[in-house]
Design an enzyme around this catalytic site. Structure first.
Site, PDB file in Angstrom:
ATOM      1  N   ARG A  80       0.848  -1.189   0.000  1.00 39.47           N
ATOM      2  CA  ARG A  80       0.000   0.000   0.000  1.00 39.47           C
ATOM      3  C   ARG A  80       0.887   1.244   0.000  1.00 39.47           C
ATOM      4  O   ARG A  80       1.635   1.474   0.951  1.00 39.47           O
ATOM      5  CB  ARG A  80      -0.908  -0.006   1.233  1.00 39.47           C
ATOM      6  CG  ARG A  80      -1.718   1.268   1.374  1.00 39.47           C
ATOM      7  CD  ARG A  80      -2.650   1.253   2.596  1.00 39.47           C
ATOM      8  NE  ARG A  80      -3.264   2.564   2.717  1.00 39.47           N
ATOM      9  CZ  ARG A  80      -3.204   3.340   3.796  1.00 39.47           C
ATOM     10  NH1 ARG A  80      -2.590   2.925   4.893  1.00 39.47           N
ATOM     11  NH2 ARG A  80      -3.761   4.525   3.798  1.00 39.47           N
ATOM     12  N   HIS A 124      -3.153  10.911   0.956  1.00 40.35           N
ATOM     13  CA  HIS A 124      -2.556  10.678   2.276  1.00 40.35           C
ATOM     14  C   HIS A 124      -1.995  12.035   2.755  1.00 40.35           C
ATOM     15  O   HIS A 124      -0.808  12.184   2.980  1.00 40.35           O
ATOM     16  CB  HIS A 124      -1.491   9.587   2.201  1.00 40.35           C
ATOM     17  CG  HIS A 124      -1.212   8.906   3.516  1.00 40.35           C
ATOM     18  ND1 HIS A 124      -1.342   7.544   3.715  1.00 40.35           N
ATOM     19  CD2 HIS A 124      -0.795   9.400   4.704  1.00 40.35           C
ATOM     20  CE1 HIS A 124      -1.012   7.233   4.955  1.00 40.35           C
ATOM     21  NE2 HIS A 124      -0.664   8.347   5.583  1.00 40.35           N
ATOM     22  N   ASN A 290      -7.261   1.572  10.203  1.00 39.21           N
ATOM     23  CA  ASN A 290      -5.936   1.877  10.754  1.00 39.21           C
ATOM     24  C   ASN A 290      -6.074   1.939  12.269  1.00 39.21           C
ATOM     25  O   ASN A 290      -6.885   2.720  12.788  1.00 39.21           O
ATOM     26  CB  ASN A 290      -5.436   3.243  10.257  1.00 39.21           C
ATOM     27  CG  ASN A 290      -5.146   3.269   8.763  1.00 39.21           C
ATOM     28  OD1 ASN A 290      -5.336   2.281   8.057  1.00 39.21           O
ATOM     29  ND2 ASN A 290      -4.678   4.400   8.282  1.00 39.21           N
ATOM     30  N   TYR A 292      -3.910   2.015  16.018  1.00 37.38           N
ATOM     31  CA  TYR A 292      -2.667   2.104  16.796  1.00 37.38           C
ATOM     32  C   TYR A 292      -2.886   1.906  18.294  1.00 37.38           C
ATOM     33  O   TYR A 292      -2.119   1.214  18.947  1.00 37.38           O
ATOM     34  CB  TYR A 292      -1.956   3.449  16.529  1.00 37.38           C
ATOM     35  CG  TYR A 292      -1.377   3.480  15.126  1.00 37.38           C
ATOM     36  CD1 TYR A 292      -0.129   2.944  14.854  1.00 37.38           C
ATOM     37  CD2 TYR A 292      -2.121   3.964  14.060  1.00 37.38           C
ATOM     38  CE1 TYR A 292       0.384   2.913  13.567  1.00 37.38           C
ATOM     39  CE2 TYR A 292      -1.623   3.946  12.761  1.00 37.38           C
ATOM     40  CZ  TYR A 292      -0.371   3.415  12.522  1.00 37.38           C
ATOM     41  OH  TYR A 292       0.124   3.373  11.253  1.00 37.38           O
TER      42      TYR A 292
HETATM   43  C1  FCB Z   1      -1.057   7.150  10.814  1.00 38.72           C
HETATM   44  C2  FCB Z   1      -0.730   7.720   9.453  1.00 38.72           C
HETATM   45  C3  FCB Z   1       0.592   7.253   8.908  1.00 38.72           C
HETATM   46  C4  FCB Z   1       1.660   7.193   9.982  1.00 38.72           C
HETATM   47  C5  FCB Z   1       1.162   6.426  11.177  1.00 38.72           C
HETATM   48  C6  FCB Z   1       2.174   6.274  12.273  1.00 38.72           C
HETATM   49  O1  FCB Z   1      -1.981   7.964  11.446  1.00 38.72           O
HETATM   50  O2  FCB Z   1      -1.729   7.367   8.531  1.00 38.72           O
HETATM   51  O3  FCB Z   1       0.959   8.100   7.856  1.00 38.72           O
HETATM   52  O4  FCB Z   1       2.050   8.462  10.309  1.00 38.72           O
HETATM   53  O5  FCB Z   1       0.019   7.058  11.689  1.00 38.72           O
END
Ligand code: FCB
Length: 442
Positions: A80, A124, A290, A292
């Site tokens: 990607r 992006h 996405n 984290y």
């Molecule tokens: C996300 C972003 C990516 C990168 C990661 C750590 O929010 O999409 O570009 O910065 O965090």
């Protein structure tokens, strides 16, 4: 760290890695590329912690062949990347700049030759600066411009890209770029940033229509999600949790999946015109997730401009970004998506998952990033648990292939499976690269 072997994944499960244009490409003036909001923002003193810019980044623009070699050796089924809008339309309008598209043409062909499926994100965060000067995503016209850019890009690459992703994390681009101003374009509007949500979503919907006219490949959007962990159990804490959930997790998903905007403080949809919600709800084939970390929330102090307060979460290990490591959050999130949206939910691919650590090569030049392996192992297991619970997850992409330019953090946060020495541009696969290669092989 968990060492038990990972259970098998369903056949056809897509294993990949992700990057984005401004974070790796460099070559910001090559072949007619125009300036983006990140070129401007990074030059504004004090915005980037180490004062760096993406002018060179990982020099991927010139080293893409070496990087495709790293992908081939890694054995991933998909890669990607994002297309830089200012390469395709240097001013954000008008006909395509063929030299800009040539780069992605070469990249896509190199990927296919290496047996890696190209997955392209159209936006992006690197908006052409002239569009920002005309109002950017606060301005409705940017949505139509985005659809034109999508059309031009798909006209060239639509026969070979295997999955299209319209926007990356519209929530983060709204909140950090326009709410708090910690990302480009650096506007600090708090809830007055809401039109940025709507215009991005409208741009997504219009781009889906443009892509459908050019390609039969599936189309997706990549949203950022963060499950709420309440740091108290009063009614006020619960109300704060619901407000945060509406903003972060539902504002960009409810309308996409046909429910219109969630109720919530600050979400007054004054900019929504007739027909917009139908355009936004154009069917998508994949929902990109996405993830984290979860977010700790409690009731705000009196007089706060926000209906919630974000608090650090205790009791979790932390990454170099100080983000809590909580794989259970990914499992809970995937289940929540299924439970909340039911049959309206398309198959999910985890389009970003990863962590920053202070990776330093040892005397032999090797990088032993055991913490990253533990992080990824935990998150892959969380996906497996969600699949077992009936959530349709069909892919998982690690953020990121390479250490790269991490936005306002500059070069200070390393997320790669591959270490990059920015002085020499030397790439060194870390231990996590070998670990992921073994996982993908199995
Ligand atoms: C996300 C972003 C990516 C990168 C990661 C750590 O929010 O999409 O570009 O910065 O965090």
């Amino acid at each position: 760290m968990t060492t038990a072997p990972l259970p098998p994944f369903p056949p056809g499960f897509r294993w990949g890695v992700s990057t984005s244009a401004y974070q790796i490409e460099g070559a910001t003036t090559a072949d007619g590329r125009g300036p983006s909001i990140w070129d401007t923002f990074a030059r504004d003193p004090g915005r980037i912690v180490d004062g760096s810019t993406g002018d060179e980044a990982c020099d991927h623009y010139h080293r893409y062949a070496e990087d495709v070699g790293l992908l081939a050796d890694l054995g991933v089924s998909a890669y990607r990347f994002s297309v830089a809008w200012p390469r395709v339309q240097p001013t954000g309008a008008g006909t395509a700049n063929p030299a800009g598209l040539d780069f992605y043409d070469r990249l896509v062909d190199a990927l296919l030759d290496a047996g890696v499926e190209p997955v392209a994100t159209l936006f992006h965060w690197d908006l052409p600066q002239p569009l920002e000067d005309a109002g950017g995503w606060l301005h409705r016209d940017t949505a139509a411009r985005f659809a034109t850019y999508a059309d031009l890009t798909a006209a060239r690459l639509g026969d070979r890209v295997k999955l299209w992703i319209t926007l990356n994390e519209p929530f983060v681009h709204m909140s950090l770029g326009h709410g708090t101003g910690t990302h480009a374009p650096g506007r600090a509007l708090l809830f007055d940033a809401f039109p940025v949500a709507h215009h991005q979503l409208l741009g997504h919907g219009l781009a889906v229509a443009a892509l459908r006219a050019r390609t039969t490949s599936p189309v997706a959007i990549a949203n950022n999600y963060s499950p709420v962990r309440l740091a108290g159990n009063s009614d006020a804490d619960r109300a704060a949790g619901a407000a945060y959930d509406a903003l972060h997790n539902r504002l960009f998903t409810d309308p996409l999946l046909g429910r219109g905007y969630p109720d919530g403080p600050g979400l007054d949809p004054g900019v929504v015109r007739d027909g917009d919600l139908d355009a936004i709800a154009a069917p998508i084939d994949v929902l990109g997730v996405n993830y984290y970390n979860p977010t700790g929330i409690r009731a705000p102090a009196q007089g706060s401009p926000l209906p919630f307060e974000i608090v650090p979460l205790a009791g979790y290990p932390r990454t170099a970004f100080d983000w809590p490591v909580a794989p259970d959050g990914l499992r809970d999130l995937l289940r929540w998506l299924r439970d909340t949206y039911g049959d309206a939910l398309p198959p999910i691919q985890v389009t970003e998952s990863g962590c920053a650590y202070d990776d330093v090569p040892d005397a032999d030049g090797r990088v032993h990033d055991a913490e990253r392996i533990a992080y990824l192992d935990g998150h892959v297991r969380a996906v497996r648990e969600a699949i077992d619970a009936g959530v349709p997850v069909t892919g998982y992409f690690v953020w990121s292939l390479l250490d790269n330019w991490e936005w306002a953090e500059g070069f200070t946060k390393r997320f790669g499976l591959v270490h990059v020495d920015y002085a020499t541009q030397r790439r060194t696969p870390k231990s996590s690269y070998a670990w992921f290669r073994d996982l993908v092989r199995r």
